[in-house]
Design a protein around this motif. Structure first.
Motif, mmCIF file in Angstrom:
data_model
loop_
_atom_site.group_PDB
_atom_site.id
_atom_site.type_symbol
_atom_site.label_atom_id
_atom_site.label_comp_id
_atom_site.label_asym_id
_atom_site.label_seq_id
_atom_site.Cartn_x
_atom_site.Cartn_y
_atom_site.Cartn_z
ATOM 1 N N UNK A 124 0.834 -1.208 0.000
ATOM 2 C CA UNK A 124 0.000 0.000 0.000
ATOM 3 C C UNK A 124 0.864 1.252 0.000
ATOM 4 N N UNK A 125 0.308 2.325 0.493
ATOM 5 C CA UNK A 125 0.979 3.628 0.405
ATOM 6 C C UNK A 125 1.623 4.056 1.718
ATOM 7 N N UNK A 126 1.735 3.171 2.677
ATOM 8 C CA UNK A 126 2.303 3.527 3.974
ATOM 9 C C UNK A 126 3.807 3.726 3.930
ATOM 10 N N UNK A 127 4.369 4.079 5.058
ATOM 11 C CA UNK A 127 5.812 4.264 5.182
ATOM 12 C C UNK A 127 6.529 2.946 4.944
ATOM 13 N N UNK A 128 7.559 3.004 4.121
ATOM 14 C CA UNK A 128 8.303 1.784 3.798
ATOM 15 C C UNK A 128 9.121 1.336 4.996
ATOM 16 N N UNK A 129 9.277 0.041 5.142
ATOM 17 C CA UNK A 129 10.149 -0.527 6.160
ATOM 18 C C UNK A 129 11.361 -1.141 5.495
ATOM 19 N N UNK A 130 12.379 -1.427 6.255
ATOM 20 C CA UNK A 130 13.565 -2.091 5.729
ATOM 21 C C UNK A 130 13.288 -3.578 5.585
ATOM 22 N N UNK A 131 14.034 -4.206 4.709
ATOM 23 C CA UNK A 131 13.954 -5.643 4.512
ATOM 24 C C UNK A 131 15.349 -6.200 4.772
ATOM 25 N N UNK A 132 15.457 -7.188 5.655
ATOM 26 C CA UNK A 132 16.763 -7.722 6.034
ATOM 27 C C UNK A 132 16.764 -9.239 5.973
ATOM 28 N N UNK A 133 17.806 -9.800 5.356
ATOM 29 C CA UNK A 133 18.070 -11.239 5.428
ATOM 30 C C UNK A 133 19.259 -11.372 6.363
ATOM 31 N N UNK A 134 19.053 -12.045 7.478
ATOM 32 C CA UNK A 134 20.063 -12.129 8.529
ATOM 33 C C UNK A 134 20.498 -13.576 8.731
ATOM 34 N N UNK A 135 21.773 -13.755 9.016
ATOM 35 C CA UNK A 135 22.318 -15.070 9.334
ATOM 36 C C UNK A 135 23.009 -14.927 10.688
ATOM 37 N N UNK A 136 22.343 -15.374 11.737
ATOM 38 C CA UNK A 136 22.878 -15.189 13.082
ATOM 39 C C UNK A 136 22.432 -13.860 13.658
ATOM 40 N N UNK A 137 22.753 -13.622 14.912
ATOM 41 C CA UNK A 137 22.249 -12.428 15.587
ATOM 42 C C UNK A 137 23.250 -11.297 15.670
ATOM 43 N N UNK A 138 24.533 -11.580 15.557
ATOM 44 C CA UNK A 138 25.539 -10.545 15.732
ATOM 45 C C UNK A 138 26.306 -10.341 14.431
ATOM 46 N N UNK A 139 26.071 -9.209 13.759
ATOM 47 C CA UNK A 139 26.790 -8.907 12.527
ATOM 48 C C UNK A 139 26.453 -9.828 11.389
ATOM 49 N N UNK A 140 25.289 -10.432 11.417
ATOM 50 C CA UNK A 140 24.940 -11.408 10.400
ATOM 51 C C UNK A 140 23.996 -10.907 9.327
ATOM 52 N N UNK A 141 23.834 -9.578 9.184
ATOM 53 C CA UNK A 141 22.971 -9.061 8.130
ATOM 54 C C UNK A 141 23.637 -9.304 6.779
ATOM 55 N N UNK A 142 23.033 -10.132 5.947
ATOM 56 C CA UNK A 142 23.630 -10.481 4.661
ATOM 57 C C UNK A 142 23.078 -9.636 3.521
ATOM 58 N N UNK A 143 21.775 -9.398 3.520
ATOM 59 C CA UNK A 143 21.148 -8.541 2.509
ATOM 60 C C UNK A 143 20.248 -7.566 3.253
ATOM 61 N N UNK A 144 20.442 -6.279 2.984
ATOM 62 C CA UNK A 144 19.603 -5.250 3.603
ATOM 63 C C UNK A 144 19.118 -4.312 2.507
ATOM 64 N N UNK A 145 17.812 -4.116 2.449
ATOM 65 C CA UNK A 145 17.218 -3.095 1.599
ATOM 66 C C UNK A 145 16.629 -2.084 2.556
ATOM 67 N N UNK A 146 17.176 -0.861 2.569
ATOM 68 C CA UNK A 146 16.692 0.114 3.541
ATOM 69 C C UNK A 146 15.388 0.760 3.060
ATOM 70 N N UNK A 147 14.826 1.626 3.886
ATOM 71 C CA UNK A 147 13.521 2.232 3.598
ATOM 72 C C UNK A 147 13.542 3.087 2.332
ATOM 73 N N UNK A 148 14.730 3.551 1.900
ATOM 74 C CA UNK A 148 14.841 4.350 0.674
ATOM 75 C C UNK A 148 15.087 3.498 -0.558
ATOM 76 N N UNK A 149 15.355 2.199 -0.374
ATOM 77 C CA UNK A 149 15.587 1.301 -1.497
ATOM 78 C C UNK A 149 17.044 0.987 -1.756
ATOM 79 N N UNK A 150 17.962 1.540 -0.943
ATOM 80 C CA UNK A 150 19.380 1.190 -1.107
ATOM 81 C C UNK A 150 19.579 -0.263 -0.702
ATOM 82 N N UNK A 151 20.465 -0.973 -1.426
ATOM 83 C CA UNK A 151 20.698 -2.391 -1.188
ATOM 84 C C UNK A 151 22.136 -2.601 -0.740
ATOM 85 N N UNK A 152 22.298 -3.374 0.330
ATOM 86 C CA UNK A 152 23.623 -3.725 0.834
ATOM 87 C C UNK A 152 23.710 -5.241 0.910
#
Length: 165
Positions: A124-152
């Motif tokens: 819908x038209x609401x505020x975008x949230x980030x999308x994260x694929x995480x592996x483990x709890x500490x420093x395990x973010x493997x794919x992050x799409x932030x609220x602006x659409x930048x991809x890491x």
């Protein structure tokens, strides 16, 4: 037909056609038990709990599981109706204190056409949230799409990352 009443209010109703209705008084809890263990319950506020025996599967089917071939219906899990603030939702294959099982999101196991798998953090038209694929709890973010659409994309230490077009 059969009715068990509390005063004049039916609490268990079985029609001649075989339909069964079980109800509790307004604001009261209702539970379906197996022995002394609750399997399906509604508390006095309307919260619903479905529980299987420890170590046993819990299956929700959107099709007739007794049929040899069955067309699946839509299944929706929702933590809000989209018009107000939704609650959090978690899909987990273990409680984290022991070995967890595999968690699979799949579009189908059919022998012909399968549907798409879509993960959307801003339906819908609401505020975008980030999308994260995480592996483990500490420093395990493997794919992050932030609220602006930048991809890491960040591989684990010593591992490589490959992007193929």
């Amino acid at each position: 037909a059969l009715s068990l009443n509390q005063g004049t209010s039916p609490r268990l109703d079985v029609t001649t056609a075989g339909a069964v209705s079980v109800s509790s008084a307004s604001g009261q809890a209702l539970s379906l038990n197996q022995g002394s263990d609750s399997r399906v319950s509604w508390d006095s506020s309307g919260a619903v709990t479905v529980a299987s025996e420890s170590g046993q599967a819990l299956t929700l089917n959107a099709f007739d599981a007794s049929a040899s071939t069955a067309t699946g219906g839509a299944m929706r899990l929702s933590a809000g109706d989209g018009t107000s603030t939704g609650g959090a939702m978690s899909l987990s294959a273990g409680d984290g204190s022991t070995t967890g099982g595999a968690l699979t999101l799949a579009s189908g196991g059919g022998s012909s056409t399968n549907g798409a798998v879509v993960i959307d953090s801003a339906v819908g038209s609401g505020t975008k949230g980030a999308f994260t694929v995480r592996q483990g709890t500490s420093g395990g973010d493997r794919i992050v799409v932030d609220a602006n659409g930048a991809v890491d994309v960040t591989p684990a230490n010593g591992e490589s990352a490959t992007v193929t077009t």
